[in-house]
Scaffold this active site. Structure first.
Site, PDB file in Angstrom:
ATOM      1  N   ASP A 337      85.730  36.982 -29.576  1.00 48.91           N
ATOM      2  CA  ASP A 337      87.074  36.421 -29.556  1.00 48.91           C
ATOM      3  C   ASP A 337      87.456  36.206 -31.025  1.00 48.91           C
ATOM      4  OD1 ASP A 337      89.421  35.068 -28.598  1.00 48.91           O
ATOM      5  OD2 ASP A 337      88.430  33.205 -29.168  1.00 48.91           O
ATOM      6  N   ASP A 535      87.387  30.906 -23.002  1.00 51.13           N
ATOM      7  CA  ASP A 535      86.802  32.213 -22.707  1.00 51.13           C
ATOM      8  C   ASP A 535      85.714  32.162 -21.646  1.00 51.13           C
ATOM      9  OD1 ASP A 535      88.316  33.669 -24.725  1.00 51.13           O
ATOM     10  OD2 ASP A 535      87.122  32.564 -26.181  1.00 51.13           O
TER      11      ASP A 535
END
Length: 640
Positions: A337, A535
């Site tokens: 990410d 996430d």
């Protein structure tokens, strides 16, 4: 001697006493004649001193249905040696075996002590501030949320909380592996396990003891052994079948030649039976039994993973189980990410581009008010840039749209603040920006009011991350982000990322990971690195999920398989090197143990190996394998 436990000291005294008595028995015939019938009782004395517990455990385990263990094998081998007249050899073998067991126990104990000392971060007491201002020393489990505790210089923070008064520096090395202290003051959050280095702190407790960071960390490390690696499961299954098979082979090695010697005439006997009798084949079978004990594998393989997990925790890397450590060693693709992982996650407004006659102040105020209820880093940066108090009563009907932005009613007017997808969703014509960064477009009453440029710089450590990963064996680094194409491209180029995908919704990230999983080579693994909060779906879907910057983050600790206790992305390469080192040591131990045992088994079958080589193939190999496994704890080079 002082480092030995009471049990180990007792065993040492037995070894010394048995060795001294055996030496006396061996010297006795040289001093004066000893009748033949005295040999058995004389050798039986040191044998029972050193081996009575092995005999008792063998009998007890047989009664409980646990036949094939090292106690049974050693008891059978040494009693068999007595039966064949090899009295001194029986005592020597038991003496050597118990000496090896003492060294094994000491080595295992030292490794466990190293990890126990490493994880000795939970304070035993807390200084609870009473209503009259006095302090009472209590158990941290008895402190309620909302209470105030006082942390003096040199003491560990007992519970997670918020600093009410005082300024100090906290040593977080036990949690993060970093020696650089962290400065804290009023309003800052502190977590349990850190050491207060200087000033006196008054801390308001925000979590009960069982939910504190230190409790979660200790729980993870203590329960990591429940999640076994494939190598550990293989060794467990292997030992279950290996020992009985070798016992059957040893029985056959004794019975078949003995039967052949008894039934076949000398002229019809095979050449390998020439000059042998049943006692010789029994001795070979007993050697087989001693060798067959798989303790070198059963002890050293789990100990290697245990040491690897403990060594990683020294570096501030929490691994939830040996299965995850093994998977990490097979990782060829690492997916990141962007925000908060590769970049600082600290957004700053760097440009204001109003449109349609709107002033810069009006543009920024409208965006800050619309985003005033959001905790997203971009929203925080907008409020920080406005720098004035915001009246929440001016904002109503707030709706946060994942992957798009926010809509709200500000002072009775409809305001939208978000990315280009939000503009397209509302049918508003937006203006592009040639500057690199994250763009927040703003509309008021459906009219385009301009856009705000927000920049998020890469972390300094991230610039060497990809090089470290490639050196650790990773073949491809991929970045996924919901940010604009231009901003994602700039970060990917600066950090040397192999592949990137921009403007992704949370569901799009899962799809991208699914696609990457489908492309990976057989046996390889894919790791996803994120903040563990936004996430969670991707962390769960990847072969291995790694949460970064998780110091005090409950969501990250729960979602990920591996938790980095600070926000240093370079720790990912460190974790990978530790995992590969651990797997190398595990494989070394497996092949070394099987190789030596296999060689001595063959030599024993042909009558070349003696009982001494057999004991070395069991106890000696186990001790060497354990010493090798303890190398997993030595990770000082990885911490640099």
């Amino acid at each position: 001697m002082n480092n030995l436990t009471r049990k180990q000291r007792k065993m040492l005294y037995r070894i010394l006493a048995a060795a001294a008595l055996l030496a006396a028995v061996k010297l006795l015939p040289h001093l004066f004649p000893v009748p033949v019938w005295m040999a058995v009782p004389l050798f039986l004395a040191p044998y029972l001193i050193i081996g009575w517990d092995v005999l008792w455990k063998a009998v007890r385990n047989i009664l409980n249905g646990q036949v094939f263990d090292e106690n049974f094998l050693m008891a059978l081998a040494t009693v068999g040696a007595f039966a064949t007249g090899e009295y001194a050899e029986a005592v020597f073998v038991m003496l050597f075996y118990q000496t090896g067991e003492l060294f094994q126990d000491y080595a295992v104990g030292k490794s466990r002590q190293s990890i126990a000392a490493l994880m000795d971060i939970r304070p035993d007491t807390a200084n609870l501030e009473l209503e009259d201002g006095s302090l009472e020393e209590v158990d941290p489990e008895d402190v309620e949320v909302g209470s105030v505790v006082v942390v003096r210089p040199g003491e560990r923070v007992p519970l997670d909380g918020e600093v009410l008064e005082g300024v100090s520096a906290l040593d977080t090395a036990a949690l993060t592996g970093e020696s650089l202290p962290r400065d804290v003051g009023p309003g800052d959050a502190v977590i349990s396990g850190c050491v207060n280095q200087s000033g006196l702190l008054r801390v308001k407790v925000t979590k009960p003891c069982e939910e504190s960071t230190v409790s979660k960390i200790l729980d993870l490390v203590e329960n990591a052994g429940e999640k076994k690696a494939a190598s550990e499961n293989f060794i467990t299954r292997f030992a279950r079948y290996y020992t009985p098979c070798v016992v059957i082979a040893a029985t056959a090695l004794f019975l078949l030649p003995t039967i052949a010697l008894a039934l076949l005439p000398a002229s019809a006997q095979p050449a390998f039976l020439a000059g042998t009798d049943w006692t010789g084949w029994l001795h070979r079978a007993l050697i087989f039994l001693v060798i067959s004990c798989p303790c070198a594998l059963v002890i050293s393989v789990p100990l290697s993973f245990f040491g690897g997990i403990g060594g990683a925790s020294k570096c501030g890397i929490l691994v939830k189980g040996s299965n995850y450590l093994e998977t990490l060693a097979r990782t060829e693709t690492v997916v990141f990410d962007k925000t908060g992982t590769l970049t600082q996650g600290s957004f700053t407004v760097t440009a204001l581009h109003p449109a349609g006659g709107v002033t810069e102040d009006a543009l920024l105020e409208a965006a800050a008010l619309a985003e005033s209820w959001s905790s997203h880093p971009i929203s925080v940066s907008l409020r920080k840039a406005w720098g004035k108090d915001l009246d929440p009563s001016r904002v109503t009907d707030v709706e946060e749209i994942a992957g798009h932005g926010v809509t709200a009613t500000v002072d009775g007017k409809a305001v939208s603040a978000g990315n280009s997808r939000l503009m397209e969703r509302e049918g508003v014509q937006w203006e592009p920006c040639e500057l690199l960064g994250t763009i927040v477009h703003v509309t008021v009453e459906g009219q385009y009011a301009g856009h705000i440029l927000i920049s998020d710089l890469p972390k300094p450590e991230a610039k060497t991350l990809v090089e470290g990963l490639k050196a650790a064996g990773v073949k491809r680094a991929v970045m996924l982000t919901g940010d604009a194409e231009a901003a994602a491209k700039a970060v990917a180029q600066e950090l040397g990322i192999d592949e990137y995908h921009a403007q992704l919704l949370p569901a799009d990230k899962v799809e991208q990971v699914e696609s990457l999983l489908a492309k990976k080579s057989p046996g390889a693994a894919l790791a996803f690195v994120g903040d563990g909060i936004n996430d969670a779906p991707v962390l769960t879907r990847a072969d291995i999920g790694i949460a970064m910057g998780a110091l005090g983050s409950d969501a990250a600790i729960e979602a990920a398989d591996i938790v980095l206790m600070d926000d240093n992305p370079a720790k990912i390469a460190t974790a990978m090197r530790i995992s590969r080192k651990t797997l190398r040591i595990v494989k070394q131990n497996i092949w070394f143990a099987l190789g030596v045992k296999g060689a001595v088994l063959l030599l024993g079958a042909f009558g070349v190996a003696t009982m001494w080589e057999a004991v070395f193939a069991d106890v000696g190999v186990a001790f060497i394998a354990i010493l090798n496994a303890m190398r997993c704890l030595h990770v000082e080079a990885f911490k640099k």
